[in-house]
Design a protein around this motif. Structure first.
Motif, mmCIF file in Angstrom:
data_model
loop_
_atom_site.group_PDB
_atom_site.id
_atom_site.type_symbol
_atom_site.label_atom_id
_atom_site.label_comp_id
_atom_site.label_asym_id
_atom_site.label_seq_id
_atom_site.Cartn_x
_atom_site.Cartn_y
_atom_site.Cartn_z
ATOM 1 N N ILE A 111 0.850 -1.188 0.000
ATOM 2 C CA ILE A 111 0.000 0.000 0.000
ATOM 3 C C ILE A 111 0.890 1.244 0.000
ATOM 4 N N ILE A 171 -9.281 -2.063 9.940
ATOM 5 C CA ILE A 171 -9.224 -0.925 9.021
ATOM 6 C C ILE A 171 -7.808 -0.851 8.461
ATOM 7 N N VAL A 172 -7.730 -0.830 7.143
ATOM 8 C CA VAL A 172 -6.431 -0.862 6.491
ATOM 9 C C VAL A 172 -6.099 0.535 5.978
ATOM 10 N N THR A 188 -5.105 3.384 3.652
ATOM 11 C CA THR A 188 -5.148 3.440 2.192
ATOM 12 C C THR A 188 -3.949 4.245 1.683
ATOM 13 N N PRO A 189 -3.640 4.131 0.392
ATOM 14 C CA PRO A 189 -2.540 4.942 -0.156
ATOM 15 C C PRO A 189 -2.760 6.432 0.115
ATOM 16 N N ASN A 190 -3.996 6.894 0.013
ATOM 17 C CA ASN A 190 -4.269 8.316 0.261
ATOM 18 C C ASN A 190 -3.891 8.728 1.673
ATOM 19 N N TYR A 194 -13.452 -5.824 2.207
ATOM 20 C CA TYR A 194 -12.637 -5.712 3.407
ATOM 21 C C TYR A 194 -13.131 -4.501 4.180
ATOM 22 N N GLY A 195 -12.683 -4.446 5.431
ATOM 23 C CA GLY A 195 -12.927 -3.258 6.251
ATOM 24 C C GLY A 195 -14.404 -2.955 6.424
ATOM 25 N N PRO A 196 -14.700 -1.734 6.804
ATOM 26 C CA PRO A 196 -16.073 -1.350 7.137
ATOM 27 C C PRO A 196 -16.993 -1.444 5.925
ATOM 28 N N GLY A 204 0.884 -2.658 -6.821
ATOM 29 C CA GLY A 204 1.200 -2.166 -5.483
ATOM 30 C C GLY A 204 0.045 -2.461 -4.552
ATOM 31 N N SER A 205 -0.616 -1.402 -4.131
ATOM 32 C CA SER A 205 -1.705 -1.571 -3.167
ATOM 33 C C SER A 205 -2.866 -2.358 -3.746
ATOM 34 N N PRO A 206 -3.285 -3.407 -3.056
ATOM 35 C CA PRO A 206 -4.514 -4.078 -3.473
ATOM 36 C C PRO A 206 -5.748 -3.340 -2.959
ATOM 37 N N ILE A 207 -5.521 -2.378 -2.093
ATOM 38 C CA ILE A 207 -6.613 -1.546 -1.582
ATOM 39 C C ILE A 207 -6.689 -0.316 -2.477
ATOM 40 N N ILE A 208 -7.867 -0.106 -3.063
ATOM 41 C CA ILE A 208 -8.013 0.963 -4.048
ATOM 42 C C ILE A 208 -8.939 2.045 -3.492
ATOM 43 N N ASN A 209 -8.434 3.254 -3.368
ATOM 44 C CA ASN A 209 -9.281 4.358 -2.910
ATOM 45 C C ASN A 209 -10.351 4.686 -3.943
#
Lengths: 357, 255, 188
Positions: free
Chosen positions: A262, A338-339, A341-343, C41-43, C62-67
């Motif tokens: 991330i 809660i992970v 985020t890049p932001n 995932y998450g909330p 990179g991040s598998p978590i996408i905003n």
């Protein structure tokens, strides 16, 4: 070999088979029960053994007994289950047996939650059971790396006759990525001729696998022996990865596991804004890359070090130890499932540098 | 007149020559010997792995001449499960006291028995914790004085003693479960038969087997060895009846 | 495709959003691309949506978590509410108009209404709604080749339920046709 799209949990199970580890003992717990659901049919296909134990306490102790056979044995679990195994882990370390543990971490303390976290760093790295001992601890950041490190874990466990723990957060377990397995499976260990495995006292003296030394002189001797082993491990088995670490970096981020990926995305995006940030990712959490962390963090342009974790701050204590006050250290962490985020990571970096968005 | 000397009694090959640390009047030594004789007679020593408990017999591995594992308190059945599943060709046994098996290790023994793990458990019941200094065990008799029940076991607070052999014989998975005693030579002979049968059944890869052996602890009972055997007969035998509770061969014969 | 595309499939549990995402990931992997499939995932697990994100990239992911994903396929109203606003400007939003009677209200994304349930029922299998959506998404983006997707579909889903394969392929073709019409400038 063709690439396969697999969930981390299943890939970890298959990797063990590749490593010739065909003996698996487990108790169901979210978020990694897929490993047992996979191995319960997969192991019999390759002549392996799967036992669903009555508790994680029993799992740890089944592994203790099983490892004494000289064959490769392992389990997978998640945080509360790993807590219950600490008794056996201490005994296994004391008796110097090779066992691989996988902890797909979820949020704690207590029952906590079932979503990804990295809050078992202390438990893994500082040894969660009683006594002077250490586990070798490896932290993958992708499904492919989980496979590679799983195979390595068995090699290291055998090489040092020491328990090894692979720690991943729930994301590693649940995520599907393309993975490649080695073409050839290792043959299971043959304990014949081993100088420590219990194979029956035939044409040799009886062997005892134990951790009890009632004589303090002998117990101290055993502890010093273990300490020597950990020194050798520190010398030989440090692993880490650097990403965009250069002399231009103003900030160096320290993160491990999925968290590091991330941060990697955050670093790419900050680069486009003209902010140079590097990433140092410890792969072996024990032994910890102390010297390299010091060297990379004290590059001339680095103003601050940022530790990012899916916890309220655990690895940061080791980073502080490594930096010996040479750089200011800041922390960003989310937890409970809660992970970050890049932001969020980007915002934290900008804030540290006093840059407005 | 010439005499011919015949050997009529020797140390079993499965026992080492180490002198035990057990107290005078303790029956662990007898039970060790019965196990060792059984291993010898069935030719099992060279492929035997014992699992030691935590308790007075933790050092059992010093007295045996076969491979041994030392378990955490109560976990011997889990270790035995792990080992035997990987090496079904070996002969595996646990040797456990009543604190180890019936208290802290209750979960492990019940589930190992219920899965029908193919190892043998020798369960030594002397109604008290020995090594830690005479505390109350789950098997302590009602009214029996111990260091943690100085006024005697109060069944209102601690319940009644657990009858392990009966409890385990309620499980359906085929298992050999017997209770024996060693307080007289005759009883010791019967105990030997049960122990040997348990190992024979394992050798034939038949089933989980458990032999409970009533035992004395003069030191922690606070009485002389000769009084201890009498105390066992008067107090323990009525509550812990001897006999075979489960026998796969008997079940096969009647079915 | 170039660079990286992220797409969220979101809906009620049971609408097949996870399967749709996996099928896309398998196909992209077979075409030599880097892929990651991540379940809810998450909330975000709260609030009536089950979802997965698929990242397809030409580089190491990179991040598998996408905003802010580049695209979303939403199967129900809570999913539209949740992900409609998260899509990157210039992105793509596919809305299941069988169950959702509003639009996102955004003018900076391409929006396509696909009545996936109606199409699936017409094709003969109400459960194929996810396949209609996936076909429409692939037709809109060319993220993978259609032939490869159909091949993967036959391989992964065809072997188990042979009798359903033909109706599913029909649903598939309908989803594709609708999206291609839209792309060509027609009205769906």
């Amino acid at each position: 070999m063709a690439k396969k799209l697999m969930k981390g949990n299943e890939a970890i199970g298959e990797a063990a088979i590749c490593a010739g580890a065909l003996n698996y003992f487990a108790y169901p717990i979210t978020p990694q029960s897929e490993v047992a659901e996979y191995l319960c049919w997969r192991l019999p296909e390759v002549g392996g053994t799967f036992v669903q134990a009555e508790s994680e306490v029993a799992v740890g102790n089944m592994l203790f007994g099983a490892a004494a056979s000289g064959k490769r044995v392992f389990t997978t679990s998640s945080s509360p289950g790993i807590s219950l195994m600490q008794e056996a882990i201490s005994y296994i370390a004391g008796a110097q047996l090779p066992v691989v543990f996988v902890n797909i971490m979820r949020g704690g303390p207590g029952l906590g939650g079932i979503l990804p976290a990295q809050s078992d760093y202390f438990q893994a790295v500082k040894a969660g059971g009683h006594g002077d001992y250490h586990l070798i601890v490896l932290a993958p950041s992708s499904v492919q790396e989980a496979v590679d490190l799983m195979i390595l874990a068995f090699d290291l466990a055998d090489k040092y006759r020491n328990p090894v723990m692979l720690i991943g957060d729930g994301m590693i377990g649940q995520m599907m990525e393309a993975v490649e397995f080695p073409e050839e499976h290792r043959k299971p260990n043959d304990p014949t001729g081993s100088d420590w495995a219990l194979t029956g006292a035939k044409n040799r003296k009886a062997r005892i696998t134990k951790s009890l030394f009632l004589d303090p002189v002998m117990l101290e001797e055993n502890s010093f022996l273990l300490a020597e082993k950990y020194k050798t491990i520190k010398k030989n088995e440090i692993r880490f990865e650097k990403y965009k670490v250069t002399d231009k970096n103003r900030i160096l981020i320290m993160a491990y596991g999925t968290m590091a990926r991330i941060c990697q995305t955050a670093i790419d995006e900050l680069e486009q804004e003209g902010i140079s940030v590097g990433l140092f990712r410890p792969v072996s959490l024990y032994p910890f890359p102390e010297q390299d962390i010091f060297t990379e963090s004290t590059r001339k342009n680095i103003e601050k070090v940022l530790v990012v974790e899916m916890s309220v701050g655990q690895m940061i204590e080791d980073i502080e130890r490594c930096l010996k006050g040479q750089r200011e250290i800041d922390f960003y962490g989310r937890t409970g499932g809660i992970v970050p985020t890049p932001n969020e990571v980007k915002d934290k970096v900008r804030q540290m540098l006093g840059i407005k968005k | 007149m010439a005499y011919q000397a015949n050997t009529v009694f020797t140390r079993p090959a499965s026992l080492s020559e180490t002198i035990t640390h057990y107290c005078p009047g303790c029956t662990h030594g007898i039970i060790h010997r019965l196990v060792a004789e059984s291993l010898d007679e069935l030719g099992l020593r060279e492929r035997a792995v014992g699992v030691a408990p935590v308790g007075c017999s933790v050092l059992i591995y010093n007295y045996f001449n076969c491979d041994f594992l030392e378990a955490p308190h109560g976990r011997a059945p889990a270790l035995a499960t792990g080992f035997k599943r990987i090496r079904p060709d070996m002969i595996v046994f646990t040797y456990q006291g009543d604190g180890d098996l019936a208290s802290i290790g209750m979960g492990e023994i019940v589930h190992a028995a219920n899965r029908g793990e193919k190892f043998t458990t020798i369960f030594v019941n002397n109604a008290i914790y020995g090594m830690t200094g005479g505390q109350m065990a789950p098997t302590t008799m009602p009214g029996q004085r111990t260091t943690t029940s100085p006024a005697g076991r109060d069944v209102d607070l601690a319940g009644y003693p657990i009858r392990m052999a009966e409890l385990l014989s309620t499980l359906r998975t085929p298992a050999y479960v017997a209770r024996t005693s060693v307080h007289t030579p005759m009883h010791a002979v019967q105990a030997k038969q049960a122990i040997k049968k348990a190992f024979r059944l394992q050798k034939e890869n038949r089933c989980f087997s458990l032999v409970e052996v009533l035992s004395t602890c003069p030191t922690n009972w606070g009485i002389a060895p000769s009084d201890a055997t009498r105390w066992l007969a008067e107090n323990m035998l009525p509550y812990y009846p001897l006999g075979v509770f489960k026998d796969p061969e008997r079940e096969e014969a009647t079915s | 495709m170039t660079g990286q595309i992220e797409v969220v499939f979101a809906g009620f549990g049971g609408q097949g959003v996870m399967t749709a995402g996996q099928l896309l990931a398998y196909t992209a992997m077979d075409e030599g691309k880097q892929v990651a499939w991540i379940p809810s995932y998450g909330p975000e697990m709260r609030g009536g949506t089950a979802n997965c994100t698929v990242v397809v990239s030409e580089h190491r992911i990179g991040s598998p978590i996408i905003n802010n994903p580049g695209a979303a396929c939403v199967f129900n109203r809570p999913s539209l509410d949740k992900f409609g606003e998260l899509i990157r400007p210039g992105g793509l939003l596919l809305i299941n108009s069988s169950l959702i009677d509003v639009k996102s209200g955004r003018d900076d994304v391409t929006e396509l209404l696909v009545p996936v349930n109606d199409i699936a029922i017409r094709a003969g299998n109400p459960k194929a709604a996810n396949m209609v959506m996936l076909a429409a998404f692939v037709a809109m983006t060319d993220i993978v080749s259609f032939d490869a997707l159909e091949k993967m579909f036959r391989e992964k889903l065809g072997s188990k339920k042979k009798e359903l394969l033909e109706v599913n392929l029909k649903a598939f073709a309908e989803g594709r046709m609708l999206a291609e019409k839209e792309k060509a400038g027609g009205k769906a």
